[in-house]
Enzyme design. Structure first.
Site, mmCIF file in Angstrom:
data_model
loop_
_atom_site.group_PDB
_atom_site.id
_atom_site.type_symbol
_atom_site.label_atom_id
_atom_site.label_comp_id
_atom_site.label_asym_id
_atom_site.label_seq_id
_atom_site.Cartn_x
_atom_site.Cartn_y
_atom_site.Cartn_z
ATOM 1 N N PHE A 31 0.835 -1.196 0.000
ATOM 2 C CA PHE A 31 0.000 0.000 0.000
ATOM 3 C C PHE A 31 0.876 1.254 0.000
ATOM 4 C CE2 PHE A 31 -2.438 3.284 2.353
ATOM 5 C CZ PHE A 31 -3.391 3.505 1.371
ATOM 6 N N LYS A 84 9.872 3.028 6.629
ATOM 7 C CA LYS A 84 9.240 3.262 7.925
ATOM 8 C C LYS A 84 9.971 2.530 9.046
ATOM 9 C CE LYS A 84 4.685 3.713 10.008
ATOM 10 N NZ LYS A 84 3.230 3.622 9.805
ATOM 11 N N MET A 137 -0.733 33.051 -22.898
ATOM 12 C CA MET A 137 0.460 32.803 -23.699
ATOM 13 C C MET A 137 0.192 31.770 -24.793
ATOM 14 S SD MET A 137 3.406 33.732 -24.370
ATOM 15 C CE MET A 137 4.390 34.556 -23.125
HETATM 16 C C1 LIG Z 1 1.796 22.985 -15.654
HETATM 17 C C2 LIG Z 1 1.746 23.636 -16.993
HETATM 18 N N1 LIG Z 1 0.818 23.286 -17.890
HETATM 19 C C3 LIG Z 1 0.761 23.896 -19.088
HETATM 20 C C4 LIG Z 1 1.646 24.861 -19.423
HETATM 21 C C5 LIG Z 1 1.610 25.528 -20.799
HETATM 22 N N2 LIG Z 1 1.311 26.970 -20.684
HETATM 23 C C6 LIG Z 1 2.278 27.904 -20.717
HETATM 24 S S1 LIG Z 1 1.710 29.445 -20.536
HETATM 25 C C7 LIG Z 1 0.126 28.914 -20.444
HETATM 26 C C8 LIG Z 1 -1.017 29.866 -20.292
HETATM 27 C C9 LIG Z 1 -1.026 30.485 -18.969
HETATM 28 O O1 LIG Z 1 -2.232 31.167 -18.844
HETATM 29 P P1 LIG Z 1 -2.501 32.119 -17.623
HETATM 30 O O2 LIG Z 1 -2.106 31.446 -16.357
HETATM 31 O O3 LIG Z 1 -3.881 32.605 -17.688
HETATM 32 O O4 LIG Z 1 -1.457 33.287 -17.834
HETATM 33 P P2 LIG Z 1 -1.355 34.348 -19.030
HETATM 34 O O5 LIG Z 1 -0.484 33.753 -20.084
HETATM 35 O O6 LIG Z 1 -2.735 34.612 -19.521
HETATM 36 O O7 LIG Z 1 -0.724 35.518 -18.391
HETATM 37 C C10 LIG Z 1 0.070 27.520 -20.557
HETATM 38 C C11 LIG Z 1 -1.165 26.733 -20.547
HETATM 39 C C12 LIG Z 1 2.616 25.190 -18.464
HETATM 40 N N3 LIG Z 1 3.559 26.109 -18.686
HETATM 41 N N4 LIG Z 1 2.629 24.582 -17.255
#
Ligand SMILES: Cc1ncc(C[n+]2csc(CCOP(=O)(O)OP(=O)(O)O)c2C)c(N)n1
Lengths: 582, 195
Positions: free
Chosen positions: A129, A179, A493
């Site tokens: 487990f 453990k 982004m």
């Molecule tokens: C854990 C994770 N999943 C996916 C991504 C891909 N990713 C990079 S930037 C982004 C968008 C981020 O959006 P938001 O938090 O709204 O910030 P913004 O870019 O709008 O400022 C994503 C999905 C990542 N960097 N990290």
């Protein structure tokens, strides 16, 4: 392993006979002057938590809401303080929840010691487990890991763990303790700090001939250009670095990880490198004649296309990690060593210069970026709020003295482009891994690591929802953390890339958010939501003046793009200032 | 240009170390031609002999990544002209055919093979050599009803006159934070390794 005698026994746990493995763990932490631990209990680590119960006064344990929160908090703690972050987690799911943070700490060279519980040794390999093969899972994402199955090993292994995590190029270490070893009683001979592991070279020896060669190149250069990374901060070499660039009068740019090692408004500072860095330093990388890289690793987000990167330049690379030399960019002269040690040697040999003409080229580029882009970003007069202007007003209010912890995305790039920073260790962000969900827990950790400093977490609406459970940690342990959510109603982004490179096909980037302010209030955290320019300054001030944590959500322009940009697959000199140029 | 490189890795003898080394290759999708581990002549220190076919540049980076493993003392990188190497192979052949066919015996003599076991039903031969020798014998024996064949990984001795052994031991004595050997080796490879 060589160790230093340390007579800590009586002080910490007060006994030597019939000491449990768990108590030895606690004694190790106390002997290493660890004051803060981030963690989450569970079956396989219960004996350690039981031992912890008696040391509430000396060890401040922060109960997070998810183990990923624990490790990001420990990272924030370590990044802001320079001390080693410590994490406790249980076996199985507790340990696997650390994986993202370990990978993040590994790629960003953050010193951590993570202690995970493990099933009884006799159950190893039986699919017991909550048994997970955590050593093999974490091998590629730790600087070192080790499984302890006998309490007698604990003092020495933990001493080794702390030494390895913090020496040389720092990194995360994971110690998995079964453990039975935690429960086992043994004759404890005391904790001795480790200062040497025979197979491990923390720092390469510094060789003068390379310093001399580097100095010669720098002295003969017409257009020398310094780029630096986190190595300057990790080496505590900020002063030595400033002395070097100031004597030789060198234009200097930072990577996202190096940011804040010199004040962002330093006269020799020409800005940030990288995909969304400043125009001048990116562009002029391909015009310099000698490129001097200090404590940085030529990440692809910094170099863009490698076969179009600084091909005209001779490259001097100062780094503590021999594996970084020639890894991505071929060097002309490699100066191995801790830059704390190598920079003063180099400074002694470089000539005093000013490079006025060469600086003018940076000025021209800066002028272009400012008129075409920065002014509009920072001081828009109409339309919705921009991320840039939020940062601009924040700068005014904090005077660049706050620790800025960013998540990942557009807001991160904007924050790093525009945040004013006057002190080292002010910029905490997931640089190498780009981990969304980093900011909130890392900001909590940063506040524990630097209680005297203002800590502001800046997040997007996407990332804010990725470790939002840590609002519970804030509620319970009350670190004064300011939470600034820049809400563009998109995974911004990714949406930007979809707009620029995927014909505006917005595949699953329109993300909905809860009412963040209501959510915060459920955790007893005050907050406010704004969307108007008139409210911005007063609201930011209200946030900063609030005596406790505070969440401010700012609705910003939905489809704004971060520029400049070095599009993927392009060279640094192909940097563009607008989407029309792509 | 891709060519065979033999890496000699000195490390602590620790559970999981093989994996720590192996994933450096697999992460980069690099195939191992051969991988051998054994105790070294130094007590408690292990020796891995790894063969990869890659360019000098790729191998140099691999070497530095392996040296970064905390439990690894030192990695030597040598091309084939810098080492003496051997592999061992075992061949199982029906005894009846060998008894009948004198050519087989000649063959074995020619390849310097030895008999390890003779039973009524089969005989096991052992041959030591490099790829070509082992393969040629394999090809020949295949004609005579070869039942089973196995070949070991490469083991190699470095031709260098300066003792590898001494360098590894020196690491323990040196200023714990420093590694002069490491630097010296990478900067003057030819001096250290020419015959
Ligand atoms: C854990 C994770 N999943 C996916 C991504 C891909 N990713 C990079 S930037 C982004 C968008 C981020 O959006 P938001 O938090 O709204 O910030 P913004 O870019 O709008 O400022 C994503 C999905 C990542 N960097 N990290």
């Amino acid at each position: 392993m060589e160790t230093v005698e340390q007579n800590t026994l009586e002080n910490n746990i007060g006994k030597t006979h019939n000491v449990s493995g768990s108590l030895a763990v606690i004694d190790a932490l106390l002997s290493e002057d660890i004051t803060t631990v981030f963690g989450y209990p569970g079956g396989a680590i219960m004996p350690i938590y039981d031992a912890l119960y008696d040391f509430n006064d000396s060890l401040n344990h922060i109960l997070v809401r998810h183990e990923q929160g624990a490790i990001h908090a420990a990272q924030g703690y370590a990044r802001v303080s320079g001390k080693t972050g410590v994490v406790f987690a249980t076996s199985g799911p507790g340990a696997t929840n650390l994986v993202t943070g370990l990978a993040d700490a590994q790629i960003d060279s953050t010193p951590l010691v993570c202690i995970t519980g493990q099933v009884f040794a006799h159950l190893l390999g039986t699919d017991a487990f909550q048994e997970t093969d955590v050593i093999n899972i974490t091998t590629p994402i730790t600087k070192w890991n080790y499984q302890v199955t006998d309490a007698n090993e604990i003092p020495e292994v933990l001493a080794k763990a702390f030494f390895i995590a913090s020496s040389g190029r720092p990194g995360p270490v994971l110690i998995d303790i079964t453990k039975n070893a935690q429960l086992q009683l043994f004759d404890y001979k005391g904790y001795r700090q480790c200062v040497h592991v025979r197979s491990y070279r923390a720092e390469p020896i510094v060789r003068n001939e390379y310093i001399e060669q580097a100095a010669k190149l720098i002295n003969e250069a017409k257009k020398p250009f310094v780029i630096f990374g986190q190595g300057v901060i990790l080496g505590n070499a900020e002063k030595e670095f400033l002395a070097f660039i100031e004597k030789a009068g060198l234009p200097t740019a930072w990577t996202i990880m190096g940011m804040s090692a010199i004040p962002t408004n330093h006269p020799l500072g020409v800005g940030m490198l990288g995909m969304h860095g400043n125009y001048g330093p990116n562009y002029l990388t391909n015009e310099c004649d000698v490129l001097i890289a200090v404590g940085m690793r030529f990440d692809d987000r910094v170099t863009g296309r490698l076969d179009k990167y600084a091909k005209q330049a001779k490259v001097v690379h100062l780094d503590i990690d021999p594996a970084e030399i020639d890894k991505n960019v071929a060097t002309t002269v490699a100066v191995w060593g801790n830059c704390k040690e190598t920079l003063p040697l180099l400074t002694a040999l470089v000539e005093e210069k000013t490079h006025t003409e060469w600086f003018k080229e940076f000025d021209i580029k800066k002028e272009k970026e400012t008129t075409q882009l920065i002014t509009k970003e920072l001081n828009p007069t109409e339309g919705e709020l921009t991320m840039g202007e939020v940062l601009n007003v924040l700068n005014e209010l904090t005077n660049g003295e706050a620790v800025i912890v960013t998540d990942v995305g557009q807001h991160q790039m904007v924050a790093c482009r525009y945040a004013k920073q006057t002190k080292s260790r002010s910029n905490i962000t997931s640089g190498g891994l780009g981990t969304m969900g980093f900011a909130l827990p890392a900001a909590i950790g940063a506040k524990f690591g630097a209680p005297e400093r203002e800590v502001i977490a800046i997040m997007g609406d996407g990332g804010a929802q990725m470790n939002i459970q840590e609002l519970g940690t804030i509620m319970q342990f009350k670190p004064n953390v300011k939470i600034l959510i820049l809400n563009n109603s998109f995974l911004g982004m990714v949406r930007q890339w979809q707009e620029l490179f995927h014909k505006k096909r917005y595949s699953f980037t329109d993300i909905q958010s809860p009412n963040f302010v209501t959510l915060a209030s459920a955790y007893n955290i005050a907050g406010k939501q704004i969307s108007k320019r008139e409210e911005l300054k007063a609201s930011l001030k209200e946030m900063l003046d609030h005596p406790e944590s505070y969440l401010l959500e700012v609705a910003v322009l939905h489809e704004d793009n971060v520029f400049p940009m070095v599009p993927q697959g392009k060279g640094v000199a192909e940097i563009v200032l607008s989407k029309e140029e792509i | 240009m891709k060519q065979e490189h033999t890496l000699t890795v000195y490390s602590e003898n620790q559970v999981g170390l093989l994996n720590k080394i192996a994933i450096i290759f697999s992460r980069r999708k690099i195939n191992l031609e051969s991988f051998n581990s054994s105790p070294s002549e130094i007590e408690k220190i292990y020796r891995f002999t790894i063969v990869v076919k890659e360019t000098e540049e790729v191998v140099r980076n691999l070497v530095r990544q392996i040296e970064k493993i905390v439990d690894v003392f030192k990695v030597f990188n040598n091309t084939n002209d810098e080492i003496i190497w051997q592999q061992i192979a075992l061949y199982k052949v029906p005894t009846s055919i060998i008894m009948k066919d004198a050519k087989v015996e000649r063959l074995l003599r020619q390849f310097g093979a030895n008999v390890v076991v003779i039973r009524n039903d089969y005989t096991v031969f052992e041959a030591t050599g490099q790829d070509d020798e082992i393969n040629n014998l394999l090809k020949e024996l295949d004609k005579y009803g070869l039942i089973e064949f196995v070949r070991s990984s490469r083991i190699a001795i470095i031709k260098s006159s300066e003792g590898v052994h001494k360098q590894v031991l020196d690491m323990q004595k040196n200023d714990p934070r420093k590694s002069p050997i490491n630097n010296e080796y990478l900067n003057s490879k030819s001096k250290i390794f020419q015959m």
